[in-house]
Design a protein around this motif. Structure first.
Motif, PDB file in Angstrom:
ATOM      1  N   LEU A   1       0.782  -1.187   0.113  1.00 28.71           N
ATOM      2  CA  LEU A   1       0.010  -0.020   0.103  1.00 28.71           C
ATOM      3  C   LEU A   1       0.905   1.150  -0.064  1.00 28.71           C
ATOM      4  N   ALA A   2       1.746   1.359   0.915  1.00 27.78           N
ATOM      5  CA  ALA A   2       2.525   2.433   1.038  1.00 27.78           C
ATOM      6  C   ALA A   2       3.564   2.598  -0.354  1.00 27.78           C
ATOM      7  N   VAL A   3       3.924   1.752  -0.842  1.00 26.96           N
ATOM      8  CA  VAL A   3       4.733   1.702  -2.296  1.00 26.96           C
ATOM      9  C   VAL A   3       3.919   2.191  -3.233  1.00 26.96           C
ATOM     10  N   ASN A   4       2.491   1.761  -3.367  1.00 30.44           N
ATOM     11  CA  ASN A   4       1.851   2.128  -4.133  1.00 30.44           C
ATOM     12  C   ASN A   4       1.373   3.790  -4.176  1.00 30.44           C
ATOM     13  N   ASN A   5       1.055   4.176  -2.943  1.00 29.75           N
ATOM     14  CA  ASN A   5       0.755   5.316  -2.692  1.00 29.75           C
ATOM     15  C   ASN A   5       2.084   6.519  -2.955  1.00 29.75           C
TER      16      ASN A   5
END
Length: 109
Positions: A35-39
């Motif tokens: 999720l953090a990488v995608n954000n």
């Protein structure tokens, strides 16, 4: 007594959390990393490159390195406490203090 209260209120990483890396099962933690990488990737105009499936495969391995480089951390493909701090910064509303991702991602605080 005041000193004890001050110590009790200091933020601490949740004890015993394993580092997130290839071949170490932690699907909830991996999901938070994805999720953090995608954000962060989306904020850099790179779309959302990872499936948020909780599996630490080659894609997650490679994108963790990009995430570490982009957040000015040493690149080792492992989410330890320092990388975890950045994950918790970029995981959006799932962090919000010591909520969901905090329970699965190692951090320094």
């Amino acid at each position: 007594m005041v000193a004890l209260l001050g110590m009790a209120s200091a933020a601490q990483a949740k004890p015993g959390l394993p580092w997130i890396q290839y071949a170490v099962p932690n699907p909830h933690g991996v999901w938070c990393v994805q999720l953090a990488v995608n954000n962060l990737a989306q904020a850099h105009g790179l779309g959302r490159p990872l499936a948020q499936d909780g599996q630490f495969g080659k894609g997650t391995y490679d994108w963790v390195a990009w995430f570490q480089s982009t957040t000015h951390l040493p690149v080792d493909h492992i989410v330890g406490p320092k990388t975890g701090d950045q994950v918790l910064k970029y995981d959006g509303s799932y962090y919000g203090g010591h909520n969901y991702c905090y329970n699965y991602v190692p951090s320094t605080s």
